[in-house]
Scaffold this motif. Structure first.
Motif, short mmCIF file in Angstrom:
data_model
loop_
_atom_site.label_atom_id
_atom_site.label_comp_id
_atom_site.label_asym_id
_atom_site.label_seq_id
_atom_site.Cartn_x
_atom_site.Cartn_y
_atom_site.Cartn_z
N CYS A 407 0.85 -1.20 0.00
CA CYS A 407 0.00 0.00 0.00
C CYS A 407 0.88 1.25 0.00
CB CYS A 407 -0.93 0.01 1.21
SG CYS A 407 -0.09 0.16 2.79
N ASN A 408 0.25 2.39 -0.25
CA ASN A 408 1.00 3.65 -0.38
C ASN A 408 1.67 4.05 0.92
OD1 ASN A 408 0.26 3.96 -3.07
ND2 ASN A 408 -1.64 5.03 -2.55
N GLU A 409 1.01 3.78 2.06
CA GLU A 409 1.60 4.16 3.34
C GLU A 409 2.91 3.43 3.59
OE1 GLU A 409 0.45 4.10 8.12
OE2 GLU A 409 -0.96 3.34 6.61
N GLY A 410 2.92 2.12 3.35
CA GLY A 410 4.15 1.36 3.55
C GLY A 410 5.23 1.71 2.54
N LEU A 411 4.84 1.97 1.29
CA LEU A 411 5.82 2.34 0.26
C LEU A 411 6.46 3.69 0.56
CD1 LEU A 411 3.98 1.18 -2.98
CD2 LEU A 411 5.95 0.11 -1.88
N LYS A 412 5.69 4.62 1.13
CA LYS A 412 6.27 5.91 1.49
C LYS A 412 7.32 5.76 2.59
CE LYS A 412 2.25 8.74 0.24
NZ LYS A 412 1.16 9.60 0.75
N MET A 413 7.05 4.89 3.56
CA MET A 413 8.02 4.66 4.62
C MET A 413 9.29 4.02 4.07
SD MET A 413 5.26 3.24 7.42
CE MET A 413 6.42 3.03 8.76
N LEU A 414 9.13 3.06 3.16
CA LEU A 414 10.30 2.41 2.55
C LEU A 414 11.06 3.38 1.66
CD1 LEU A 414 11.97 -0.14 2.05
CD2 LEU A 414 10.36 -0.74 0.22
N ASP A 531 4.81 -3.82 -9.61
CA ASP A 531 4.38 -2.65 -10.38
C ASP A 531 4.61 -1.40 -9.55
OD1 ASP A 531 3.34 -1.01 -12.25
OD2 ASP A 531 1.24 -1.54 -11.91
N ILE A 532 5.81 -0.81 -9.67
CA ILE A 532 6.20 0.37 -8.91
C ILE A 532 6.36 1.55 -9.85
CG2 ILE A 532 7.98 1.40 -7.44
CD1 ILE A 532 6.35 -0.64 -5.99
N ASN A 533 5.75 2.67 -9.49
CA ASN A 533 5.86 3.88 -10.29
C ASN A 533 7.23 4.51 -10.06
OD1 ASN A 533 5.63 6.48 -11.45
ND2 ASN A 533 3.40 6.45 -11.14
N GLN A 534 8.01 4.63 -11.12
CA GLN A 534 9.37 5.15 -11.00
C GLN A 534 9.39 6.61 -10.58
OE1 GLN A 534 11.67 4.73 -14.57
NE2 GLN A 534 13.56 5.50 -13.65
N LYS A 535 8.40 7.39 -11.01
CA LYS A 535 8.38 8.82 -10.68
C LYS A 535 8.00 9.06 -9.22
CE LYS A 535 7.24 10.27 -15.39
NZ LYS A 535 6.27 11.00 -16.25
N ILE A 536 7.09 8.26 -8.70
CA ILE A 536 6.65 8.45 -7.31
C ILE A 536 7.63 7.83 -6.32
CG2 ILE A 536 4.78 8.01 -5.67
CD1 ILE A 536 2.85 7.93 -7.98
N TYR A 537 8.17 6.65 -6.65
CA TYR A 537 9.09 5.95 -5.75
C TYR A 537 10.40 5.65 -6.49
CZ TYR A 537 4.57 5.17 -3.51
OH TYR A 537 3.33 5.34 -2.95
N PRO A 538 11.22 6.67 -6.76
CA PRO A 538 12.45 6.43 -7.54
C PRO A 538 13.46 5.56 -6.81
CG PRO A 538 12.40 8.67 -6.69
CD PRO A 538 11.06 8.09 -6.39
N ASN A 539 13.58 5.71 -5.49
CA ASN A 539 14.56 4.93 -4.75
C ASN A 539 14.16 3.46 -4.64
OD1 ASN A 539 16.49 7.11 -3.81
ND2 ASN A 539 14.58 7.92 -2.96
N ILE A 540 12.87 3.20 -4.46
CA ILE A 540 12.41 1.81 -4.44
C ILE A 540 12.62 1.16 -5.80
CG2 ILE A 540 10.39 0.32 -4.13
CD1 ILE A 540 9.30 2.28 -2.14
#
Length: 583
Positions: A407-414, A531-540
């Protein structure tokens, strides 16, 4: 009244009723010694007749009346007021009580409260957060109760949000603010004697369960009757929320579900009523020292938390993951399917075509428990929660919190964590590059020095060489080259050389913890959606690419069931080798 010396004071006559069976009481009147009462100074007003004491009170508006059982106490009050009242058993003067400190925030005007209510109705989360933290009086009244934003019906902020707001984030914001001890501390000010956590819990309970004046309904009634399922989910997630309170017509929130919706939606009504039942969670239990096998615990609810056996010898069990909330029947079914998944008997009459002819009992949970002891149960529970469409949370030690990496909350923390990790890696790479340049510089100088040693009488050339290298011959600083790579005695030499060469070509990679991939990297890799958005989560996105390259390079290690071997079992503080960038 007769005049006595200075130590004696005139006293009105007291007539005792000898026929009375009751014990006499003394009515003392204290009159302050100010400019208006100079005429009464020197008089002591102690009466048995209360009517006479009341006459004195009527004559002197600043006077105070009090009744005592003993004459000594009455005379003391009439002479000194409350400054010093001594009884027969009391010899210590009364100490003044500490005064309650008032907060320094001014109460908002009615028009300001209307603007604040409009912001809640429009869903402007940032504006509501800013106003509430700038002046807590918008949410807390002077009587330590929820501030009223709409007179008449007496709606507080949560009533307004649960009735009008289409997003549950506004309700969650209000509850998080009033339940934050920092917010309560800001409202009351610094005071060591106050327990801000208890006051925050009381304020949270008042917001969740205070009814309005019109229909005697709580915010949960509002959310249920308007069919706001996500708002209901937010409200019932707080243990303080009482789901069985009745309104003016003796109806619970479950009984008026979707009653104010224009269209009938039986599916929505059923889902809201399920939320209004007691919510249960199915946990994964692990021992803190990993001496016991992980297990799937019994379903629990916020009102009945999990009970662990308090055995001083056995290891302490902790909840490391959980699925929910869900109803009790759903939780029991979820646990049964999680604990005993369907099995395939390969040598029976109903064996599948893809089974081999060998007798084998296939169980995904059993296989993952053997192959991945760290996150095996979590991987099965994660997929099962997705199948049942219920929330999922698991504990990640590197962020020290529960999160769902899908989910977005966990991805933001990572994403935030990996951003800091990549910054550290860049600093390490720059430091290694600087060390390599110094090493090359040292080798160049050493070579020129050896040429000079072959011709020791050419001092002029040596001085020119030192000047060209900008080296101060009086400097006492020496540079030590990096140590040689540490070899793993338990690994194959050929594999280690290929691995070192591969990593040297790819450059310095970044991992969750340490300088090498561990079991934690593999667990996070499997927990993230591909399926990870490169623009929103570039480091992930970058980290996933690096892990994919490493796993594809060593396919035997990662893709054929051997999930944790060799390097993955190493601890981060004992690296097997060091990485250096190509010069």
């Amino acid at each position: 009244m007769s005049q006595t010396d200075n130590s004696l004071i005139q006293t009105p006559s007291i007539n005792y009723n000898l026929d009375s069976q009751r014990e006499p009481v003394f009515h003392a009147v204290y009159i302050p010694r100010d400019e208006e009462n100079k005429s009464v100074e020197g008089s002591l007003h102690v009466y048995v007749d209360k009517v006479a004491a009341l006459k004195i009170i009527n004559e002197h508006k600043k006077g105070r009346l009090k009744t005592f059982k003993t004459r000594a106490e009455a005379e003391s009050f009439a002479r000194n007021g409350n400054q010093q009242i001594l009884s027969r058993s009391q010899t210590v003067p009364l100490l003044p009580l500490p005064e309650e400190k008032t907060n320094t925030f001014k109460g908002p005007k009615p028009q300001d409260l209307v603007v604040f209510r409009k912001l809640i109705e429009s869903g402007d989360i940032e504006a509501v957060r800013k106003i509430a933290w700038e002046n807590p009086r918008y949410l807390v009244s002077s009587a330590d109760t929820p501030a009223i934003l709409q007179e008449g019906c007496r709606y507080n902020a949560l009533h307004v949000a649960a009735k009008v707001s289409k997003t549950p984030q506004m309700c969650e914001l209000i509850l998080n603010i009033v339940g934050d001890p920092k917010f309560v501390k800001l409202f009351y000010g610094e005071d060591e004697s106050k327990n801000y956590l208890n006051r925050a819990q009381i304020l949270l309970d008042l917001y969740l369960n205070t009814p309005d004046k019109f229909l005697n309904e709580t915010p949960l009634h509002f959310a249920a009757k308007f069919g706001l399922k996500e708002v209901v989910r937010v409200l019932v997630s707080y243990p303080q929320c009482v789901k069985t309170l009745r309104n003016k017509y003796q109806q619970t929130p479950a009984e008026i579900t979707c009653s104010r919706r224009f269209s009938e939606d039986e599916t929505l009504k059923r889902e809201i009523r399920n939320l209004l039942e007691d919510q249960y969670y199915v946990p994964v239990l692990r021992s803190e020292d990993n001496t016991l096998q992980p297990s799937i615990g019994e379903p629990f609810s916020p009102t009945s938390p999990p009970q662990f056996k308090l055995d001083p010898i056995s290891p302490i069990l902790e909840v490391k993951a959980f699925a929910g909330p869900m109803t009790k029947s759903q939780a029991m079914e979820f646990r049964r399917k999680w604990k005993t998944p369907p099995r395939i008997i390969c040598n029976g009459p109903n064996r599948r075509e893809n089974c081999s002819g060998e007798p084998f009992m296939h169980s995904p949970v059993a296989a993952l428990r053997l192959q991945d002891t760290e996150k095996g149960l979590e991987r099965v529970g994660r997929d099962l929660a997705s199948e049942y469409k219920v929330p999922w949370k698991e504990y990640w030690p590197f962020i020290n919190d529960f999160a769902d990496m899908r989910c977005n909350e966990g991805l933001k923390m990572l994403e935030k964590y990996l951003e800091n990790r990549f910054k550290e890696s860049i600093m390490i790479a720059e430091e290694l590059k600087r060390d390599q340049e110094l090493l090359k510089y040292d080798k160049n100088f050493q070579g020129q020095l050896e040429d000079h040693m072959a011709d020791p009488f050419n001092e002029t050339d040596l001085c020119k060489q030192l000047e060209s290298l900008n080296v101060d011959d009086d400097s006492e600083e020496f540079f030590t080259p990096p140590s040689s790579p540490i070899l793993d005695p338990f690994s194959d030499t050929e594999d280690s050389e290929d691995e070192d060469m591969y990593l040297a070509e790819e450059g310095l990679a970044t991992y969750i913890d340490g300088n090498e991939p561990t079991k934690l990297d593999y667990a996070v890799y499997n927990a993230i959606s591909t399926d990870i958005n490169q623009k929103i989560y570039p480091n992930i996105y970058r980290w996933l690419h690096e892990m994919k390259v490493i796993m594809d390079h060593d396919e035997r290690r990662f893709n054929k069931g051997t999930l944790v071997r060799r390097r993955l079992l190493l601890t981060p503080d004992k690296p097997r080798f060091q990485h250096f960038e190509k010069s």
